[in-house]
Design a protein around this motif. Structure first.
Motif, PDB file in Angstrom:
ATOM      1  N   MET A  40       1.854 -20.436 -35.575  1.00  0.00           N
ATOM      2  CA  MET A  40       0.452 -20.270 -35.187  1.00  0.00           C
ATOM      3  C   MET A  40      -0.455 -21.084 -36.091  1.00  0.00           C
ATOM      4  SD  MET A  40      -0.014 -16.206 -34.604  1.00  0.00           S
ATOM      5  CE  MET A  40       0.929 -15.295 -33.412  1.00  0.00           C
ATOM      6  N   ASP A  41      -1.568 -21.563 -35.510  1.00  0.00           N
ATOM      7  CA  ASP A  41      -2.585 -22.172 -36.361  1.00  0.00           C
ATOM      8  C   ASP A  41      -3.475 -21.055 -36.912  1.00  0.00           C
ATOM      9  OD1 ASP A  41      -4.557 -21.522 -34.394  1.00  0.00           O
ATOM     10  OD2 ASP A  41      -4.450 -23.512 -33.502  1.00  0.00           O
ATOM     11  N   ASN A  42      -4.379 -21.410 -37.811  1.00  0.00           N
ATOM     12  CA  ASN A  42      -5.195 -20.394 -38.469  1.00  0.00           C
ATOM     13  C   ASN A  42      -6.085 -19.628 -37.502  1.00  0.00           C
ATOM     14  OD1 ASN A  42      -4.143 -20.606 -41.008  1.00  0.00           O
ATOM     15  ND2 ASN A  42      -5.769 -21.910 -41.810  1.00  0.00           N
ATOM     16  N   ASP A  43      -6.597 -20.290 -36.464  1.00  0.00           N
ATOM     17  CA  ASP A  43      -7.427 -19.579 -35.484  1.00  0.00           C
ATOM     18  C   ASP A  43      -6.620 -18.496 -34.777  1.00  0.00           C
ATOM     19  OD1 ASP A  43      -9.730 -20.997 -36.048  1.00  0.00           O
ATOM     20  OD2 ASP A  43      -9.383 -22.485 -34.472  1.00  0.00           O
ATOM     21  N   GLU A  44      -5.383 -18.834 -34.381  1.00  0.00           N
ATOM     22  CA  GLU A  44      -4.524 -17.833 -33.737  1.00  0.00           C
ATOM     23  C   GLU A  44      -4.215 -16.689 -34.698  1.00  0.00           C
ATOM     24  OE1 GLU A  44      -1.432 -19.738 -30.740  1.00  0.00           O
ATOM     25  OE2 GLU A  44      -1.563 -20.914 -32.597  1.00  0.00           O
ATOM     26  N   ARG A  45      -3.940 -17.029 -35.946  1.00  0.00           N
ATOM     27  CA  ARG A  45      -3.627 -16.002 -36.949  1.00  0.00           C
ATOM     28  C   ARG A  45      -4.809 -15.057 -37.155  1.00  0.00           C
ATOM     29  NH1 ARG A  45      -0.055 -18.930 -41.705  1.00  0.00           N
ATOM     30  NH2 ARG A  45       1.690 -19.494 -40.352  1.00  0.00           N
ATOM     31  N   ARG A  46      -6.009 -15.599 -37.212  1.00  0.00           N
ATOM     32  CA  ARG A  46      -7.196 -14.741 -37.377  1.00  0.00           C
ATOM     33  C   ARG A  46      -7.368 -13.815 -36.176  1.00  0.00           C
ATOM     34  NH1 ARG A  46      -9.284 -19.771 -39.143  1.00  0.00           N
ATOM     35  NH2 ARG A  46      -9.402 -19.825 -41.398  1.00  0.00           N
ATOM     36  N   LYS A  47      -7.089 -14.334 -34.992  1.00  0.00           N
ATOM     37  CA  LYS A  47      -7.172 -13.520 -33.786  1.00  0.00           C
ATOM     38  C   LYS A  47      -6.165 -12.367 -33.857  1.00  0.00           C
ATOM     39  CE  LYS A  47      -8.151 -16.215 -30.476  1.00  0.00           C
ATOM     40  NZ  LYS A  47      -8.096 -17.207 -29.404  1.00  0.00           N
ATOM     41  N   VAL A  48      -4.944 -12.658 -34.301  1.00  0.00           N
ATOM     42  CA  VAL A  48      -3.915 -11.627 -34.435  1.00  0.00           C
ATOM     43  C   VAL A  48      -4.332 -10.598 -35.485  1.00  0.00           C
ATOM     44  CG1 VAL A  48      -1.532 -11.197 -35.209  1.00  0.00           C
ATOM     45  CG2 VAL A  48      -2.013 -13.049 -33.588  1.00  0.00           C
ATOM     46  N   LEU A  49      -4.896 -11.048 -36.591  1.00  0.00           N
ATOM     47  CA  LEU A  49      -5.343 -10.106 -37.627  1.00  0.00           C
ATOM     48  C   LEU A  49      -6.401  -9.158 -37.075  1.00  0.00           C
ATOM     49  CD1 LEU A  49      -5.512 -12.345 -40.824  1.00  0.00           C
ATOM     50  CD2 LEU A  49      -3.772 -10.659 -40.212  1.00  0.00           C
ATOM     51  N   GLY A  50      -7.282  -9.669 -36.236  1.00  0.00           N
ATOM     52  CA  GLY A  50      -8.278  -8.813 -35.597  1.00  0.00           C
ATOM     53  C   GLY A  50      -7.622  -7.782 -34.697  1.00  0.00           C
ATOM     54  N   LEU A  51      -6.617  -8.210 -33.936  1.00  0.00           N
ATOM     55  CA  LEU A  51      -5.882  -7.270 -33.077  1.00  0.00           C
ATOM     56  C   LEU A  51      -5.167  -6.218 -33.912  1.00  0.00           C
ATOM     57  CD1 LEU A  51      -4.369  -9.826 -30.537  1.00  0.00           C
ATOM     58  CD2 LEU A  51      -6.185  -8.162 -30.082  1.00  0.00           C
ATOM     59  N   CYS A  52      -4.578  -6.638 -35.030  1.00  0.00           N
ATOM     60  CA  CYS A  52      -3.898  -5.695 -35.926  1.00  0.00           C
ATOM     61  C   CYS A  52      -4.877  -4.644 -36.438  1.00  0.00           C
ATOM     62  CB  CYS A  52      -3.276  -6.432 -37.112  1.00  0.00           C
ATOM     63  SG  CYS A  52      -1.919  -7.520 -36.686  1.00  0.00           S
ATOM     64  N   HIS A  53      -6.056  -5.090 -36.799  1.00  0.00           N
ATOM     65  CA  HIS A  53      -7.083  -4.165 -37.297  1.00  0.00           C
ATOM     66  C   HIS A  53      -7.468  -3.159 -36.211  1.00  0.00           C
ATOM     67  CE1 HIS A  53     -10.333  -2.894 -39.920  1.00  0.00           C
ATOM     68  NE2 HIS A  53     -11.115  -2.892 -38.860  1.00  0.00           N
ATOM     69  N   GLU A  54      -7.656  -3.648 -34.987  1.00  0.00           N
ATOM     70  CA  GLU A  54      -8.001  -2.752 -33.878  1.00  0.00           C
ATOM     71  C   GLU A  54      -6.875  -1.756 -33.602  1.00  0.00           C
ATOM     72  OE1 GLU A  54     -10.991  -2.426 -32.429  1.00  0.00           O
ATOM     73  OE2 GLU A  54     -11.581  -3.883 -33.955  1.00  0.00           O
ATOM     74  N   ARG A  55      -5.643  -2.218 -33.661  1.00  0.00           N
ATOM     75  CA  ARG A  55      -4.498  -1.309 -33.450  1.00  0.00           C
ATOM     76  C   ARG A  55      -4.432  -0.259 -34.549  1.00  0.00           C
ATOM     77  NH1 ARG A  55      -1.105  -6.501 -32.658  1.00  0.00           N
ATOM     78  NH2 ARG A  55      -1.535  -6.940 -30.470  1.00  0.00           N
ATOM     79  N   ALA A  56      -4.684  -0.672 -35.783  1.00  0.00           N
ATOM     80  CA  ALA A  56      -4.647   0.279 -36.897  1.00  0.00           C
ATOM     81  C   ALA A  56      -5.740   1.330 -36.743  1.00  0.00           C
ATOM     82  CB  ALA A  56      -4.785  -0.467 -38.226  1.00  0.00           C
ATOM     83  N   LYS A  57      -6.937   0.911 -36.317  1.00  0.00           N
ATOM     84  CA  LYS A  57      -8.020   1.878 -36.087  1.00  0.00           C
ATOM     85  C   LYS A  57      -7.645   2.832 -34.957  1.00  0.00           C
ATOM     86  CE  LYS A  57     -11.738  -0.474 -35.320  1.00  0.00           C
ATOM     87  NZ  LYS A  57     -13.084  -1.060 -35.202  1.00  0.00           N
ATOM     88  N   ALA A  58      -7.117   2.295 -33.865  1.00  0.00           N
ATOM     89  CA  ALA A  58      -6.778   3.118 -32.702  1.00  0.00           C
ATOM     90  C   ALA A  58      -5.676   4.124 -33.024  1.00  0.00           C
ATOM     91  CB  ALA A  58      -6.347   2.224 -31.540  1.00  0.00           C
ATOM     92  N   SER A  59      -4.775   3.752 -33.920  1.00  0.00           N
ATOM     93  CA  SER A  59      -3.671   4.646 -34.258  1.00  0.00           C
ATOM     94  C   SER A  59      -4.032   5.634 -35.359  1.00  0.00           C
ATOM     95  CB  SER A  59      -2.447   3.833 -34.690  1.00  0.00           C
ATOM     96  OG  SER A  59      -2.693   3.202 -35.933  1.00  0.00           O
ATOM     97  N   GLY A  60      -5.233   5.505 -35.942  1.00  0.00           N
ATOM     98  CA  GLY A  60      -5.650   6.413 -37.001  1.00  0.00           C
ATOM     99  C   GLY A  60      -5.233   5.970 -38.389  1.00  0.00           C
ATOM    100  N   LEU A  61      -4.660   4.768 -38.506  1.00  0.00           N
ATOM    101  CA  LEU A  61      -4.262   4.280 -39.826  1.00  0.00           C
ATOM    102  C   LEU A  61      -5.461   3.838 -40.656  1.00  0.00           C
ATOM    103  CD1 LEU A  61      -1.095   2.218 -38.884  1.00  0.00           C
ATOM    104  CD2 LEU A  61      -1.181   4.435 -40.030  1.00  0.00           C
ATOM    105  N   ILE A  62      -6.552   3.482 -39.974  1.00  0.00           N
ATOM    106  CA  ILE A  62      -7.786   3.094 -40.659  1.00  0.00           C
ATOM    107  C   ILE A  62      -8.887   4.030 -40.169  1.00  0.00           C
ATOM    108  CG2 ILE A  62      -9.557   1.318 -40.915  1.00  0.00           C
ATOM    109  CD1 ILE A  62      -7.427  -0.778 -40.509  1.00  0.00           C
TER     110      ILE A  62
END
Length: 71
Positions: A40-62
């Motif tokens: 992945m390029d950095n733009d794709e990686r940043r997009k994935v990090l955003g998705l990871c953050h949203e998943r963590a919030k949705a699961s109650g980890l954050i």
């Protein structure tokens, strides 16, 4: 001459276990995101990090703390 941007670091925390949705319980990436990360390029990686953050919030980890305007 511009200096090349450093690669966005992997969110891996060495807790590599998949949940029932095939999402890593440590970093919150999907199997596909994990396997593609090195390509992945950095733009794709940043997009994935955003998705990871949203998943963590949705699961109650954050937990989101209320902002001052919410108080």
């Amino acid at each position: 001459m511009t200096v090349p941007e450093r690669p966005v670091a992997s969110p891996c925390v060495s807790i590599c276990a998949l949940d029932e949705d095939d999402i890593c319980t440590g970093c919150q990436r999907t199997v596909e995101e994990i396997t593609r990360w090195s390509r992945m390029d950095n733009d794709e990686r940043r997009k994935v990090l955003g998705l990871c953050h949203e998943r963590a919030k949705a699961s109650g980890l954050i937990w989101m703390l209320p902002s001052k305007s919410d108080a």
